[in-house]
Design a protein around this motif. Structure first.
Motif, mmCIF file in Angstrom:
data_model
loop_
_atom_site.group_PDB
_atom_site.id
_atom_site.type_symbol
_atom_site.label_atom_id
_atom_site.label_comp_id
_atom_site.label_asym_id
_atom_site.label_seq_id
_atom_site.Cartn_x
_atom_site.Cartn_y
_atom_site.Cartn_z
ATOM 1 N N HIS A 49 6.549 2.049 -3.714
ATOM 2 C CA HIS A 49 6.224 0.756 -4.292
ATOM 3 C C HIS A 49 6.211 -0.276 -3.162
ATOM 4 C CE1 HIS A 49 6.522 -2.808 -6.820
ATOM 5 N NE2 HIS A 49 6.320 -2.042 -7.880
ATOM 6 N N PRO A 50 5.191 -1.126 -3.088
ATOM 7 C CA PRO A 50 5.169 -2.157 -2.043
ATOM 8 C C PRO A 50 6.395 -3.071 -2.126
ATOM 9 C CG PRO A 50 3.023 -1.967 -3.091
ATOM 10 C CD PRO A 50 3.981 -1.132 -3.898
ATOM 11 N N ILE A 51 6.874 -3.465 -0.966
ATOM 12 C CA ILE A 51 8.086 -4.279 -0.860
ATOM 13 C C ILE A 51 7.771 -5.565 -0.091
ATOM 14 C CG2 ILE A 51 10.404 -4.329 0.156
ATOM 15 C CD1 ILE A 51 10.541 -1.314 -0.291
ATOM 16 N N ILE A 52 8.453 -6.637 -0.493
ATOM 17 C CA ILE A 52 8.353 -7.890 0.259
ATOM 18 C C ILE A 52 9.754 -8.295 0.705
ATOM 19 C CG2 ILE A 52 6.226 -8.748 -0.789
ATOM 20 C CD1 ILE A 52 7.952 -10.451 -2.671
ATOM 21 N N LEU A 61 11.040 -5.470 -4.666
ATOM 22 C CA LEU A 61 9.758 -4.893 -5.044
ATOM 23 C C LEU A 61 8.726 -6.003 -5.184
ATOM 24 C CD1 LEU A 61 10.816 -2.256 -7.741
ATOM 25 C CD2 LEU A 61 10.363 -1.886 -5.316
ATOM 26 N N LYS A 62 7.577 -5.765 -4.621
ATOM 27 C CA LYS A 62 6.490 -6.739 -4.678
ATOM 28 C C LYS A 62 5.894 -6.734 -6.087
ATOM 29 C CE LYS A 62 2.341 -7.852 -1.985
ATOM 30 N NZ LYS A 62 1.466 -7.356 -0.894
ATOM 31 N N PRO A 63 5.729 -7.908 -6.704
ATOM 32 C CA PRO A 63 5.128 -7.958 -8.046
ATOM 33 C C PRO A 63 3.703 -7.376 -8.027
ATOM 34 C CG PRO A 63 6.065 -10.081 -7.429
ATOM 35 C CD PRO A 63 6.100 -9.237 -6.209
ATOM 36 N N LYS A 64 3.367 -6.632 -9.046
ATOM 37 C CA LYS A 64 2.061 -5.973 -9.092
ATOM 38 C C LYS A 64 0.908 -6.961 -8.990
ATOM 39 C CE LYS A 64 3.644 -1.932 -11.605
ATOM 40 N NZ LYS A 64 3.656 -1.180 -12.835
ATOM 41 N N LYS A 65 1.109 -8.159 -9.526
ATOM 42 C CA LYS A 65 0.028 -9.163 -9.483
ATOM 43 C C LYS A 65 -0.321 -9.584 -8.058
ATOM 44 C CE LYS A 65 0.340 -11.179 -14.028
ATOM 45 N NZ LYS A 65 0.367 -12.410 -14.800
ATOM 46 N N TRP A 67 -0.197 -7.471 -5.401
ATOM 47 C CA TRP A 67 -0.591 -6.335 -4.575
ATOM 48 C C TRP A 67 -1.986 -6.556 -3.998
ATOM 49 C CZ3 TRP A 67 0.763 -1.229 -7.608
ATOM 50 C CH2 TRP A 67 2.157 -1.108 -7.706
ATOM 51 N N SER A 68 -2.196 -6.065 -2.793
ATOM 52 C CA SER A 68 -3.525 -6.107 -2.186
ATOM 53 C C SER A 68 -4.389 -5.024 -2.841
ATOM 54 C CB SER A 68 -3.429 -5.846 -0.681
ATOM 55 O OG SER A 68 -3.036 -4.498 -0.443
ATOM 56 N N ALA A 69 -5.673 -5.082 -2.584
ATOM 57 C CA ALA A 69 -6.594 -4.080 -3.129
ATOM 58 C C ALA A 69 -6.199 -2.690 -2.627
ATOM 59 C CB ALA A 69 -8.026 -4.398 -2.748
ATOM 60 N N GLU A 70 -5.805 -2.587 -1.381
ATOM 61 C CA GLU A 70 -5.389 -1.307 -0.799
ATOM 62 C C GLU A 70 -4.127 -0.777 -1.481
ATOM 63 O OE1 GLU A 70 -5.404 2.008 1.728
ATOM 64 O OE2 GLU A 70 -6.977 0.501 1.458
ATOM 65 N N GLU A 71 -3.158 -1.637 -1.731
ATOM 66 C CA GLU A 71 -1.919 -1.233 -2.398
ATOM 67 C C GLU A 71 -2.197 -0.763 -3.826
ATOM 68 O OE1 GLU A 71 1.322 -4.089 -0.084
ATOM 69 O OE2 GLU A 71 0.144 -4.914 -1.760
ATOM 70 N N LYS A 72 -3.101 -1.454 -4.513
ATOM 71 C CA LYS A 72 -3.471 -1.038 -5.870
ATOM 72 C C LYS A 72 -4.160 0.320 -5.864
ATOM 73 C CE LYS A 72 -3.965 -5.688 -7.775
ATOM 74 N NZ LYS A 72 -4.900 -6.716 -8.247
ATOM 75 N N LEU A 73 -5.026 0.532 -4.879
ATOM 76 C CA LEU A 73 -5.746 1.795 -4.764
ATOM 77 C C LEU A 73 -4.781 2.954 -4.516
ATOM 78 C CD1 LEU A 73 -8.673 2.719 -4.909
ATOM 79 C CD2 LEU A 73 -8.826 2.413 -2.445
ATOM 80 N N GLU A 74 -3.847 2.764 -3.599
ATOM 81 C CA GLU A 74 -2.857 3.807 -3.295
ATOM 82 C C GLU A 74 -1.980 4.092 -4.520
ATOM 83 O OE1 GLU A 74 -0.699 2.779 0.234
ATOM 84 O OE2 GLU A 74 -2.484 2.913 1.493
ATOM 85 N N ALA A 75 -1.595 3.042 -5.232
ATOM 86 C CA ALA A 75 -0.790 3.217 -6.445
ATOM 87 C C ALA A 75 -1.584 3.981 -7.500
ATOM 88 C CB ALA A 75 -0.344 1.862 -6.989
ATOM 89 N N ASN A 76 -2.872 3.714 -7.589
ATOM 90 C CA ASN A 76 -3.736 4.391 -8.554
ATOM 91 C C ASN A 76 -3.848 5.883 -8.239
ATOM 92 O OD1 ASN A 76 -5.487 4.519 -10.784
ATOM 93 N ND2 ASN A 76 -7.268 4.319 -9.455
#
Length: 181
Positions: A49-52, A61-65, A67-76
């Motif tokens: 999970h992305p962290i800030i 934990l970085k809020p999902k809203k 997330w960068s496009a790359e972070e969303k893609l990796e999570a997907n």
């Protein structure tokens, strides 16, 4: 705005059979790669999970809203792989991994359960080796049936990391043939 959808058709649901983990493992790898090669990479390399960090250096934990496009893609990709693994497990096996948030975590837990540590894995290889060495062709058995049994043992060994050389396989096959062949 144009939208594209991808559908993967799986003819029959793949379910883990604890006595044939090697079969499930190989098939599951192909199913996940069929979904997307990046999904399989999520299984091999993992996803977190992305962290800030705040000003004090405290990580959250970085809020999902945000997330960068790359972070969303990796999570997907991770979600697709994890979903494929979850849906292939019977309930009694699912409970072992239900808390996992990464496909790699679930995959690794199942691998340890069914392949075990290196000592357990070595024992499984030894058992397959014994089965291979003691394999003989039955009186009424066809060449096809015998070669299928031999191939099955060899493929299970490959999944565990042991490869039989062609020379050894041919020798075993020829030694095991009945006199009528």
């Amino acid at each position: 705005m144009e939208s594209t959808h991808q559908f993967i058709a799986i003819n029959k649901p793949l379910k883990l059979d604890v006595e044939h983990y090697g079969h499930w493992k190989v098939n599951m790898q192909q199913v996940i790669q069929g979904i997307d090669l990046e999904a399989w990479i999520a299984v091999e390399e993992g996803w977190t999970h992305p962290i800030i960090s705040d000003d004090d250096g405290k990580e959250t934990l970085k809020p999902k809203k945000s997330w960068s496009a790359e972070e969303k893609l990796e999570a997907n990709f991770n979600a697709k792989a994890l979903s494929a693994i979850f849906t292939s497990l019977p309930r009694n096996q699912f409970t072992r991994v239900q808390g996992c948030t990464s496909a790699k975590e679930a995959w690794d837990i199942l691998k340890v359960i069914f392949e075990g540590t290196s000592n357990v894995k070595r024992t499984w290889i030894d058992m397959l080796e014994y089965e291979f060495e003691s394999l003989t062709m039955g009186a009424g058995e066809s060449v096809y049936d015998f070669s299928s049994k031999m191939s099955s043992i060899c493929q299970e060994a490959i999944v565990l990391g042991k490869n039989y050389k062609d020379k050894k396989l041919v020798k075993k096959f020829l030694r095991s043939l009945r006199a009528r062949f």
